[in-house]
Motif scaffolding. Structure first.
Motif, short mmCIF file in Angstrom:
data_model
loop_
_atom_site.label_atom_id
_atom_site.label_comp_id
_atom_site.label_asym_id
_atom_site.label_seq_id
_atom_site.Cartn_x
_atom_site.Cartn_y
_atom_site.Cartn_z
N GLN A 1 0.82 -1.21 0.00
CA GLN A 1 0.00 0.00 0.00
C GLN A 1 0.86 1.26 0.00
O GLN A 1 0.49 2.26 -0.60
CB GLN A 1 -0.93 0.00 1.20
N LEU A 2 1.99 1.22 0.66
CA LEU A 2 2.87 2.39 0.70
C LEU A 2 3.64 2.59 -0.59
O LEU A 2 3.99 3.70 -0.95
CB LEU A 2 3.88 2.25 1.86
N HIS A 3 3.93 1.52 -1.28
CA HIS A 3 4.77 1.58 -2.49
C HIS A 3 3.88 1.85 -3.71
O HIS A 3 3.73 1.03 -4.58
CB HIS A 3 5.53 0.26 -2.64
N GLY B 1 4.47 0.81 -7.94
CA GLY B 1 5.27 -0.14 -7.20
C GLY B 1 6.41 -0.77 -7.95
O GLY B 1 6.99 -1.74 -7.50
N LYS B 2 6.76 -0.21 -9.09
CA LYS B 2 7.84 -0.77 -9.90
C LYS B 2 9.18 -0.18 -9.50
O LYS B 2 9.28 1.00 -9.16
CB LYS B 2 7.59 -0.50 -11.38
N VAL B 3 10.20 -1.01 -9.53
CA VAL B 3 11.56 -0.52 -9.32
C VAL B 3 11.99 0.12 -10.63
O VAL B 3 12.01 -0.53 -11.68
CB VAL B 3 12.51 -1.67 -8.93
N ILE B 4 12.30 1.40 -10.57
CA ILE B 4 12.54 2.15 -11.81
C ILE B 4 14.02 2.35 -12.11
O ILE B 4 14.37 2.76 -13.21
CB ILE B 4 11.84 3.52 -11.75
N TRP C 1 15.45 0.79 0.57
CA TRP C 1 15.65 1.30 1.93
C TRP C 1 14.68 2.42 2.24
O TRP C 1 14.22 2.55 3.38
CB TRP C 1 17.08 1.77 2.12
N CYS C 2 14.36 3.25 1.28
CA CYS C 2 13.38 4.32 1.51
C CYS C 2 12.02 3.73 1.86
O CYS C 2 11.34 4.21 2.78
CB CYS C 2 13.26 5.22 0.28
N LEU C 3 11.63 2.68 1.16
CA LEU C 3 10.36 2.01 1.47
C LEU C 3 10.42 1.41 2.88
O LEU C 3 9.45 1.48 3.63
CB LEU C 3 10.06 0.92 0.44
#
Length: 61
Positions: free
Chosen positions: A26-28, A33-36, A48-50
């Motif tokens: 829910q936060l990402h 929610g994709k790693v960019i 780490w930010c997540l």
């Protein structure tokens, strides 16, 4: 694993870890929610930010 108390303790710990997946999803929300990032260092930073945001929400509640 034949000890019932030990199995319960392991199951509790696993449930705690698994229960974090839902709030993290829910936060990402940014970029769905994709790693960019392409570089591993940048991907690690995004992860780490997540983790920091998730920990802040858990502490708040």
């Amino acid at each position: 694993m034949s000890d019932e108390g030990y199995r319960r303790k392991i199951a509790r710990q696993m449930n705690k870890g698994e229960s974090l997946h839902s709030p993290r999803r829910q936060l990402h929300y940014a970029r769905e929610g994709k790693v960019i990032w392409r570089r591993p260092e940048q991907q690690n930073e995004q992860s780490w930010c997540l983790t920091v945001v998730t920990n802040a929400v858990v502490c708040w509640h």
